[in-house]
Design a protein around this motif. Sequence first.
Motif, mmCIF file in Angstrom:
data_model
loop_
_atom_site.group_PDB
_atom_site.id
_atom_site.type_symbol
_atom_site.label_atom_id
_atom_site.label_comp_id
_atom_site.label_asym_id
_atom_site.label_seq_id
_atom_site.Cartn_x
_atom_site.Cartn_y
_atom_site.Cartn_z
ATOM 1 N N SER A 1 1.772 6.144 10.252
ATOM 2 C CA SER A 1 1.464 6.272 8.839
ATOM 3 C C SER A 1 2.749 6.521 8.058
ATOM 4 O O SER A 1 3.599 7.277 8.481
ATOM 5 C CB SER A 1 0.479 7.406 8.597
ATOM 6 N N SER A 2 2.848 5.871 6.903
ATOM 7 C CA SER A 2 4.051 5.987 6.081
ATOM 8 C C SER A 2 4.083 7.315 5.334
ATOM 9 O O SER A 2 3.074 7.759 4.807
ATOM 10 C CB SER A 2 4.082 4.833 5.071
ATOM 11 N N GLN A 3 5.287 7.951 5.291
ATOM 12 C CA GLN A 3 5.454 9.193 4.544
ATOM 13 C C GLN A 3 5.988 8.938 3.133
ATOM 14 O O GLN A 3 6.118 9.864 2.348
ATOM 15 C CB GLN A 3 6.403 10.126 5.308
ATOM 16 N N ALA A 4 6.322 7.687 2.825
ATOM 17 C CA ALA A 4 6.841 7.360 1.498
ATOM 18 C C ALA A 4 5.757 7.549 0.449
ATOM 19 O O ALA A 4 4.609 7.160 0.650
ATOM 20 C CB ALA A 4 7.341 5.922 1.479
ATOM 21 N N THR A 5 6.123 8.154 -0.686
ATOM 22 C CA THR A 5 5.152 8.377 -1.752
ATOM 23 C C THR A 5 5.036 7.180 -2.682
ATOM 24 O O THR A 5 4.108 7.088 -3.473
ATOM 25 C CB THR A 5 5.523 9.634 -2.561
ATOM 26 N N THR A 6 6.013 6.272 -2.618
ATOM 27 C CA THR A 6 5.939 5.026 -3.376
ATOM 28 C C THR A 6 6.242 3.863 -2.432
ATOM 29 O O THR A 6 7.077 3.984 -1.525
ATOM 30 C CB THR A 6 6.936 4.993 -4.546
ATOM 31 N N LEU A 7 5.560 2.764 -2.644
ATOM 32 C CA LEU A 7 5.771 1.565 -1.830
ATOM 33 C C LEU A 7 5.899 0.364 -2.750
ATOM 34 O O LEU A 7 5.010 0.111 -3.566
ATOM 35 C CB LEU A 7 4.593 1.343 -0.868
ATOM 36 N N ASP A 8 7.002 -0.371 -2.626
ATOM 37 C CA ASP A 8 7.194 -1.593 -3.408
ATOM 38 C C ASP A 8 6.692 -2.769 -2.570
ATOM 39 O O ASP A 8 7.320 -3.170 -1.594
ATOM 40 C CB ASP A 8 8.669 -1.780 -3.756
ATOM 41 N N LEU A 9 5.535 -3.304 -2.972
ATOM 42 C CA LEU A 9 4.912 -4.393 -2.222
ATOM 43 C C LEU A 9 5.023 -5.717 -2.967
ATOM 44 O O LEU A 9 4.394 -6.703 -2.584
ATOM 45 C CB LEU A 9 3.430 -4.067 -1.979
ATOM 46 N N SER A 10 5.867 -5.744 -4.001
ATOM 47 C CA SER A 10 5.916 -6.905 -4.893
ATOM 48 C C SER A 10 6.414 -8.168 -4.207
ATOM 49 O O SER A 10 6.109 -9.281 -4.642
ATOM 50 C CB SER A 10 6.785 -6.595 -6.112
ATOM 51 N N ASN A 11 7.205 -8.029 -3.134
ATOM 52 C CA ASN A 11 7.748 -9.204 -2.465
ATOM 53 C C ASN A 11 7.049 -9.512 -1.143
ATOM 54 O O ASN A 11 7.515 -10.355 -0.375
ATOM 55 C CB ASN A 11 9.248 -9.012 -2.206
ATOM 56 N N PHE A 12 5.949 -8.849 -0.900
ATOM 57 C CA PHE A 12 5.202 -9.089 0.336
ATOM 58 C C PHE A 12 4.549 -10.465 0.300
ATOM 59 O O PHE A 12 3.794 -10.772 -0.616
ATOM 60 C CB PHE A 12 4.112 -8.030 0.511
ATOM 61 N N ASP A 13 4.847 -11.292 1.315
ATOM 62 C CA ASP A 13 4.137 -12.559 1.466
ATOM 63 C C ASP A 13 3.116 -12.364 2.579
ATOM 64 O O ASP A 13 3.462 -12.286 3.758
ATOM 65 C CB ASP A 13 5.111 -13.684 1.838
#
Length: 233
Positions: A1-13
């Motif tokens: 599980s990710s501990q990051a509080t923000t995730l940039d998914l804008s470039n996810f293909d």
Amino acid sequence: SSQATTLDLSNFDTSSVTTMWGMFYGSQATTLDLSNFDTSSVTNMALMFDQSKATTLDLSSFDTSNVTNMNAMFYGSQATTLDLSNFDTSNVTSMYGMFESSQATTLDLSNFDTSGITDMERMFMQSAATTLDLSSFNTSNVTNMLEMFQGAKATTLNLSSFDTSNVTNMHGMFWGAEATTLDLSSFDTSSVTNMYYMFMDSVATTGYARTIEDADKFNAVDYKPSTLNFVVK
């Protein structure tokens, strides 16, 4: 599980992705922008938002037409509202624990096609939804409803369309449920072999059954509160 509080998914293909099983399991991100997700090839969304901390989830762009598995998809999700009105669930066969412990207080499931579902075990267990209108549900192929509404917070349950003729397991189905009335007048219990604890700790004081035989079965269930009595509607 990710501990990051923000995730940039804008470039996810994600156009070639076939499984998103547990993708955001335990994610600490409080917001998830999924607007560019291409889910048209996905067949498995089980545990996708399990224990996710995101308080809002915009799934309006999701193409779920090929998904077969939505088990525990929103288990423990912190999203307080879930608009699933565009979900195509026509190929889904299992919704085991789909909304278990979900914090969503509102669930619009009127568009759900549940005709292929065989397993609804724990589907709304501990769900925070205050009302559950399931009048559009087709449950004709469901065999398992174990603990389906255990501890569910909904004070009203519309189960008028439920076809339970193939259900064999209703163990703990309404255990601790907060619905004040249990109208089970559509329930055919002829195939049910397990009703143990079906109404244990239920707060309902009014119950309706389809036949005298069904009423007698319900009233004979072990640990049913003495304040709850079923009569033929």
